[in-house]
Design a protein around this motif. Structure first.
Motif, PDB file in Angstrom:
ATOM      1  N   GLY A  36       0.912  -1.351   0.136  1.00  0.00           N
ATOM      2  CA  GLY A  36       0.109  -0.115  -0.002  1.00  0.00           C
ATOM      3  C   GLY A  36       0.892   1.298  -0.086  1.00  0.00           C
ATOM      4  N   SER A  37       1.898   1.148   0.747  1.00  0.00           N
ATOM      5  CA  SER A  37       2.649   2.497   0.554  1.00  0.00           C
ATOM      6  C   SER A  37       3.678   2.886  -0.585  1.00  0.00           C
ATOM      7  CB  SER A  37       3.769   2.247   1.855  1.00  0.00           C
ATOM      8  OG  SER A  37       4.668   1.613   1.742  1.00  0.00           O
ATOM      9  N   ARG A  38       3.805   1.634  -1.312  1.00  0.00           N
ATOM     10  CA  ARG A  38       4.629   1.885  -2.503  1.00  0.00           C
ATOM     11  C   ARG A  38       3.626   1.921  -3.887  1.00  0.00           C
ATOM     12  NH1 ARG A  38       8.061  -3.098  -2.498  1.00  0.00           N
ATOM     13  NH2 ARG A  38       9.132  -2.089  -4.222  1.00  0.00           N
ATOM     14  N   ALA A  39       2.485   2.313  -3.884  1.00  0.00           N
ATOM     15  CA  ALA A  39       1.475   2.359  -4.712  1.00  0.00           C
ATOM     16  C   ALA A  39       1.699   3.718  -5.493  1.00  0.00           C
ATOM     17  CB  ALA A  39       0.082   2.146  -4.618  1.00  0.00           C
ATOM     18  N   GLY A  40       1.085   3.729  -6.880  1.00  0.00           N
ATOM     19  CA  GLY A  40       1.106   4.914  -7.474  1.00  0.00           C
ATOM     20  C   GLY A  40       2.364   5.419  -8.391  1.00  0.00           C
ATOM     21  N   ARG A  41       2.978   4.508  -8.678  1.00  0.00           N
ATOM     22  CA  ARG A  41       4.213   4.826  -9.520  1.00  0.00           C
ATOM     23  C   ARG A  41       4.236   4.284 -11.080  1.00  0.00           C
ATOM     24  NH1 ARG A  41       8.417   3.006  -4.555  1.00  0.00           N
ATOM     25  NH2 ARG A  41       7.698   4.765  -3.098  1.00  0.00           N
ATOM     26  N   GLY A  42       3.275   3.752 -11.328  1.00  0.00           N
ATOM     27  CA  GLY A  42       3.062   3.281 -12.899  1.00  0.00           C
ATOM     28  C   GLY A  42       2.668   1.856 -12.662  1.00  0.00           C
ATOM     29  N   THR A  43       2.538   1.073 -13.756  1.00  0.00           N
ATOM     30  CA  THR A  43       2.100  -0.061 -14.069  1.00  0.00           C
ATOM     31  C   THR A  43       3.433  -1.022 -13.888  1.00  0.00           C
ATOM     32  OG1 THR A  43       0.566   0.510 -15.828  1.00  0.00           O
ATOM     33  CG2 THR A  43       1.023  -1.802 -15.809  1.00  0.00           C
ATOM     34  N   THR A  44       4.633  -0.813 -14.238  1.00  0.00           N
ATOM     35  CA  THR A  44       5.569  -1.628 -14.091  1.00  0.00           C
ATOM     36  C   THR A  44       5.928  -1.835 -12.605  1.00  0.00           C
ATOM     37  OG1 THR A  44       6.335  -0.976 -16.221  1.00  0.00           O
ATOM     38  CG2 THR A  44       7.922  -2.166 -14.829  1.00  0.00           C
TER      39      THR A  44
END
Length: 146
Positions: free
Chosen positions: A54-62
Motif C-alpha cells: 500500500g505504501s508503494r502504490a502510485g508509481r505506474g504499471t511496471t
C-alpha cells in the motif's frame, strides 16, 4: 495514513495467502496439525499488504507489478519464518534442544525444509499470477480512489 491502496493491498495479499495456504496443506505430512496456519498467514497478508504494498502504490504499471512481486516475496519469507519459529517453539517445549543457540539454528533449518517442501511449480505459478494481480489491483485502487 489509511488509503484505498493500502486497503486493497492488504485484502489482496490476504486472499493470496489464503489460496497459497490451501495449496501448501496437501504438501505437508499427514500427521501435521495446522491449527491457526491459514488464519495466521492471512493476518500476515493483511499486514504486509498494508505496509509493503500500500505504501508503494502510485508509481505506474511496471512498478505496480514489481510491488506485487515484492509483497508476495515478503509474504512467503514471513510466512515460512513464522511457521518455522512456531515449530521450533513447539519442539523446544518438548526439550528437543540443549541450549538457545541450537534452537535458533533450528529455526533456519526448519525454514529451509519448509521452503523446499513448498518449492513446487503450482505454488510458484500461483504466487507469480497472484503477485501480478495484487500489484495491479493495488495500483488501480490508488488511481481510482486517491
Amino acid at each position: 495514513m489509511p488509503s484505498a491502496a493500502r486497503l486493497m493491498g492488504a485484502v489482496c495479499l490476504s486472499a493470496l495467502a489464503f489460496v497459497l495456504s490451501g495449496m501448501v496443506i496437501p504438501l505437508m505430512p499427514e500427521s501435521t496439525d495446522f491449527g491457526y496456519f491459514v488464519p495466521l498467514n492471512m493476518v500476515l497478508g493483511l499486514g504486509i499488504g498494508w505496509v509493503v504494498m500500500g505504501s508503494r502504490a502510485g508509481r505506474g504499471t511496471t512498478a505496480a507489478i514489481n510491488n506485487g512481486f515484492a509483497g508476495a516475496f515478503v509474504l512467503m519469507l514471513w510466512g515460512i519464518g513464522v511457521q518455522a519459529a512456531y515449530e521450533m517453539f513447539r519442539r523446544a517445549m518438548r526439550n528437543r534442544y540443549d541450549d538457545p543457540f541450537e534452537a535458533l539454528v533450528a529455526v533456519f533449518q526448519i525454514a529451509a525444509e519448509y521452503g523446499l517442501m513448498v518449492a513446487t511449480a503450482p505454488i510458484a505459478i500461483a504466487l507469480v499470477v497472484g503477485a501480478v494481480i495484487c500489484g495491479l489491483l493495488t495500483e488501480f485502487a490508488f488511481n481510482r480512489w486517491p
